[in-house]
Design a protein around this motif. Structure first.
Motif, PDB file in Angstrom:
ATOM      1  N   GLY A 243       0.876  -1.189   0.097  1.00  0.00           N
ATOM      2  CA  GLY A 243      -0.082   0.121   0.179  1.00  0.00           C
ATOM      3  C   GLY A 243       0.977   1.157  -0.081  1.00  0.00           C
ATOM      4  N   LEU A 244       1.765   1.422   0.524  1.00  0.00           N
ATOM      5  CA  LEU A 244       2.684   2.322   0.826  1.00  0.00           C
ATOM      6  C   LEU A 244       3.455   2.617  -0.517  1.00  0.00           C
ATOM      7  CD1 LEU A 244       4.637   2.187   4.243  1.00  0.00           C
ATOM      8  CD2 LEU A 244       3.307   3.997   3.466  1.00  0.00           C
ATOM      9  N   ILE A 245       3.769   1.460  -1.265  1.00  0.00           N
ATOM     10  CA  ILE A 245       4.478   1.439  -2.541  1.00  0.00           C
ATOM     11  C   ILE A 245       3.592   2.321  -3.471  1.00  0.00           C
ATOM     12  CG2 ILE A 245       5.406   0.129  -4.339  1.00  0.00           C
ATOM     13  CD1 ILE A 245       6.740  -1.628  -2.328  1.00  0.00           C
ATOM     14  N   MET A 246       2.150   1.604  -3.332  1.00  0.00           N
ATOM     15  CA  MET A 246       1.123   2.197  -4.364  1.00  0.00           C
ATOM     16  C   MET A 246       0.794   3.726  -4.234  1.00  0.00           C
ATOM     17  SD  MET A 246      -1.416  -0.596  -4.822  1.00  0.00           S
ATOM     18  CE  MET A 246      -1.279  -2.150  -5.999  1.00  0.00           C
ATOM     19  N   LEU A 247       0.741   4.064  -2.756  1.00  0.00           N
ATOM     20  CA  LEU A 247       0.871   5.434  -2.658  1.00  0.00           C
ATOM     21  C   LEU A 247       1.978   6.446  -3.200  1.00  0.00           C
ATOM     22  CD1 LEU A 247      -1.031   5.570   0.806  1.00  0.00           C
ATOM     23  CD2 LEU A 247      -1.921   6.573  -1.293  1.00  0.00           C
ATOM     24  N   THR A 248       3.079   5.874  -2.902  1.00  0.00           N
ATOM     25  CA  THR A 248       4.069   6.781  -3.514  1.00  0.00           C
ATOM     26  C   THR A 248       4.127   6.816  -4.841  1.00  0.00           C
ATOM     27  OG1 THR A 248       5.799   4.805  -3.319  1.00  0.00           O
ATOM     28  CG2 THR A 248       5.553   6.443  -1.403  1.00  0.00           C
ATOM     29  N   ASN A 249       3.920   5.860  -5.528  1.00  0.00           N
ATOM     30  CA  ASN A 249       3.776   5.694  -7.211  1.00  0.00           C
ATOM     31  C   ASN A 249       2.842   6.843  -7.434  1.00  0.00           C
ATOM     32  OD1 ASN A 249       5.918   4.140  -7.460  1.00  0.00           O
ATOM     33  ND2 ASN A 249       4.701   2.259  -7.505  1.00  0.00           N
ATOM     34  N   GLY A 250       1.506   6.629  -6.709  1.00  0.00           N
ATOM     35  CA  GLY A 250       0.559   7.646  -6.949  1.00  0.00           C
ATOM     36  C   GLY A 250       0.691   9.197  -6.933  1.00  0.00           C
ATOM     37  N   ALA A 251       1.613   9.289  -5.755  1.00  0.00           N
ATOM     38  CA  ALA A 251       1.905  10.584  -5.510  1.00  0.00           C
ATOM     39  C   ALA A 251       2.957  11.123  -6.759  1.00  0.00           C
ATOM     40  CB  ALA A 251       2.703  10.755  -4.017  1.00  0.00           C
ATOM     41  N   ASN A 252       3.642  10.416  -7.000  1.00  0.00           N
ATOM     42  CA  ASN A 252       4.695  10.471  -8.159  1.00  0.00           C
ATOM     43  C   ASN A 252       4.030  10.900  -9.562  1.00  0.00           C
ATOM     44  OD1 ASN A 252       7.015  10.125  -6.436  1.00  0.00           O
ATOM     45  ND2 ASN A 252       7.566   8.050  -7.229  1.00  0.00           N
ATOM     46  N   MET A 253       2.951  10.071  -9.966  1.00  0.00           N
ATOM     47  CA  MET A 253       2.175  10.589 -10.977  1.00  0.00           C
ATOM     48  C   MET A 253       1.627  11.789 -10.805  1.00  0.00           C
ATOM     49  SD  MET A 253       0.701   6.703 -12.190  1.00  0.00           S
ATOM     50  CE  MET A 253       0.373   7.205 -13.709  1.00  0.00           C
ATOM     51  N   LEU A 254       1.064  12.123  -9.586  1.00  0.00           N
ATOM     52  CA  LEU A 254       0.364  13.286  -9.361  1.00  0.00           C
ATOM     53  C   LEU A 254       1.349  14.610  -9.561  1.00  0.00           C
ATOM     54  CD1 LEU A 254      -1.981  15.036  -8.219  1.00  0.00           C
ATOM     55  CD2 LEU A 254      -1.052  15.025  -5.929  1.00  0.00           C
ATOM     56  N   LEU A 255       2.450  14.341  -9.087  1.00  0.00           N
ATOM     57  CA  LEU A 255       3.553  15.313  -9.393  1.00  0.00           C
ATOM     58  C   LEU A 255       4.022  15.511 -10.992  1.00  0.00           C
ATOM     59  CD1 LEU A 255       5.911  14.591  -6.499  1.00  0.00           C
ATOM     60  CD2 LEU A 255       4.476  16.682  -6.718  1.00  0.00           C
ATOM     61  N   LEU A 256       3.887  14.431 -11.760  1.00  0.00           N
ATOM     62  CA  LEU A 256       4.114  14.465 -12.961  1.00  0.00           C
ATOM     63  C   LEU A 256       3.047  15.229 -13.843  1.00  0.00           C
ATOM     64  CD1 LEU A 256       6.056  13.273 -15.286  1.00  0.00           C
ATOM     65  CD2 LEU A 256       4.573  11.142 -15.351  1.00  0.00           C
ATOM     66  N   ALA A 257       1.777  14.819 -13.453  1.00  0.00           N
ATOM     67  CA  ALA A 257       0.621  15.435 -13.895  1.00  0.00           C
ATOM     68  C   ALA A 257       0.500  16.884 -13.558  1.00  0.00           C
ATOM     69  CB  ALA A 257      -0.728  14.766 -13.567  1.00  0.00           C
ATOM     70  N   GLY A 258       1.031  17.196 -12.569  1.00  0.00           N
ATOM     71  CA  GLY A 258       0.830  18.738 -12.225  1.00  0.00           C
ATOM     72  C   GLY A 258       2.159  19.311 -12.807  1.00  0.00           C
ATOM     73  N   GLY A 259       3.079  18.866 -13.488  1.00  0.00           N
ATOM     74  CA  GLY A 259       4.249  19.507 -13.865  1.00  0.00           C
ATOM     75  C   GLY A 259       3.809  20.324 -15.143  1.00  0.00           C
ATOM     76  N   GLY A 260       2.779  19.885 -15.775  1.00  0.00           N
ATOM     77  CA  GLY A 260       2.330  20.545 -16.927  1.00  0.00           C
ATOM     78  C   GLY A 260       3.044  19.627 -18.096  1.00  0.00           C
ATOM     79  N   ALA A 261       2.857  20.351 -19.272  1.00  0.00           N
ATOM     80  CA  ALA A 261       2.968  19.790 -20.824  1.00  0.00           C
ATOM     81  C   ALA A 261       4.554  19.750 -20.942  1.00  0.00           C
ATOM     82  CB  ALA A 261       2.440  20.488 -21.852  1.00  0.00           C
ATOM     83  N   ALA A 262       5.089  18.659 -21.739  1.00  0.00           N
ATOM     84  CA  ALA A 262       6.387  18.420 -21.858  1.00  0.00           C
ATOM     85  C   ALA A 262       6.878  19.640 -22.686  1.00  0.00           C
ATOM     86  CB  ALA A 262       6.698  17.367 -22.547  1.00  0.00           C
ATOM     87  N   GLY A 263       8.272  19.851 -22.324  1.00  0.00           N
ATOM     88  CA  GLY A 263       8.825  21.051 -23.222  1.00  0.00           C
ATOM     89  C   GLY A 263      10.259  20.731 -23.484  1.00  0.00           C
ATOM     90  N   LYS A 264      11.070  21.736 -23.822  1.00  0.00           N
ATOM     91  CA  LYS A 264      12.349  21.582 -24.049  1.00  0.00           C
ATOM     92  C   LYS A 264      12.955  21.348 -22.649  1.00  0.00           C
ATOM     93  CE  LYS A 264      12.552  23.862 -28.477  1.00  0.00           C
ATOM     94  NZ  LYS A 264      12.616  22.827 -29.528  1.00  0.00           N
ATOM     95  N   ALA A 265      14.352  20.706 -22.809  1.00  0.00           N
ATOM     96  CA  ALA A 265      15.119  20.476 -21.653  1.00  0.00           C
ATOM     97  C   ALA A 265      15.284  21.971 -21.087  1.00  0.00           C
ATOM     98  CB  ALA A 265      16.490  19.785 -22.148  1.00  0.00           C
ATOM     99  N   PRO A 266      15.311  21.848 -19.591  1.00  0.00           N
ATOM    100  CA  PRO A 266      15.645  23.133 -18.999  1.00  0.00           C
ATOM    101  C   PRO A 266      17.128  23.319 -18.919  1.00  0.00           C
ATOM    102  CG  PRO A 266      15.209  21.298 -17.383  1.00  0.00           C
ATOM    103  CD  PRO A 266      15.299  20.740 -18.633  1.00  0.00           C
ATOM    104  N   LEU A 267      17.844  23.454 -19.970  1.00  0.00           N
ATOM    105  CA  LEU A 267      19.107  23.987 -20.208  1.00  0.00           C
ATOM    106  C   LEU A 267      19.128  25.204 -20.981  1.00  0.00           C
ATOM    107  CD1 LEU A 267      20.694  20.574 -21.111  1.00  0.00           C
ATOM    108  CD2 LEU A 267      20.853  21.733 -18.858  1.00  0.00           C
ATOM    109  N   TYR A 268      19.784  26.156 -20.485  1.00  0.00           N
ATOM    110  CA  TYR A 268      19.654  27.721 -21.210  1.00  0.00           C
ATOM    111  C   TYR A 268      20.425  27.625 -22.396  1.00  0.00           C
ATOM    112  CZ  TYR A 268      20.278  32.547 -21.964  1.00  0.00           C
ATOM    113  OH  TYR A 268      20.251  33.706 -22.396  1.00  0.00           O
TER     114      TYR A 268
END
Length: 165
Positions: free
Chosen positions: A33-58
Motif C-alpha cells: 500500500g505504501l508503494i502504491m501511494l508513493t507511485n500515485g504521488a509521483n504520478m500526481l507530481l508528473l501530471a502537475g508538472g504541465g506539458a512536456a517542453g524542451k530540456a531546462p538547459l539555457y
C-alpha cells in the motif's frame, strides 16, 4: 494545458488501492500500500508538472515559455528516494516480525485491549473545573491594593520611589 485523463485514472486507482492496503493487518500488504501511494504521488507530481517542453538547459535562441519546469522532476526524484528509504525500513520490520514470531500480521497488544475495555471516565481529567481559576487579582481589587496607591502617589509628586534614581 490539457490533462491526460489516463494518467489521472491510473493515479486515482493507485491511491485507492494504496489506502485500502494500508488498512490491512498484514505488514506485507501495508508495504504494498505504501508503494502504491508513493507511485500515485509521483504520478500526481508528473501530471502537475504541465506539458512536456524542451530540456531546462539555457540557450539564447529558445524563448522562456518553451522550457519545461524542472521542479516537478526534482520533487519526483526526492519522492523516489524517500519511498525507497521507507520501503527498506518496512522490509526490516517485516523481516524482524517474521524472525521473532513467524507471522506477518500485527496482533493486538494485551495492554491495548485492557485500556480499551476500561470506561472513558478519568477522575482527574473529567472533574468539574471551577469557574474562577485565575490566581491574579481582579482589576477592581488591584486598584485598591496598597502597591497601586504608592505608585500613583510617586507619579503625582514626580519623586523617585525608594531605590529608584
Amino acid at each position: 494545458m490539457s490533462v491526460n485523463i489516463t494518467l489521472l485514472v491510473i493515479m486515482g486507482a493507485l491511491f485507492a488501492a494504496g489506502i485500502y492496503l494500508l488498512l490491512e493487518r498484514s505488514l506485507t500488504r501495508v508495504l504494498l500500500g505504501l508503494i502504491m501511494l508513493t507511485n500515485g504521488a509521483n504520478m500526481l507530481l508528473l501530471a502537475g508538472g504541465g506539458a512536456a517542453g524542451k530540456a531546462p538547459l539555457y540557450s539564447a535562441d529558445i524563448p522562456a515559455e518553451e522550457y519545461s519546469d524542472p521542479l516537478p522532476q526534482a520533487l519526483i526524484l526526492t519522492s523516489i528516494v524517500i519511498s525507497f528509504a521507507v520501503t527498506a525500513f518496512m522490509l526490516g520490520i517485516i523481516y524482524r516480525s517474521w524472525v521473532l514470531g513467524r507471522q506477518d500480521e500485527v496482533q493486538d497488544d494485551i495492554e491495548d485491549r485492557r485500556v480499551a475495555s476500561q470506561s472513558s471516565f478519568d477522575a482527574e481529567d473529567d472533574a468539574e473545573v471551577p469557574i474562577e481559576t485565575t490566581e491574579f487579582t481582579p482589576v477592581e481589587e488591584a486598584e485598591e491594593a496598597p502597591g497601586a496607591q504608592r505608585t500613583a502617589t510617586a507619579k503625582k509628586t514626580n519623586k523617585p520611589r525608594t531605590g529608584e534614581r
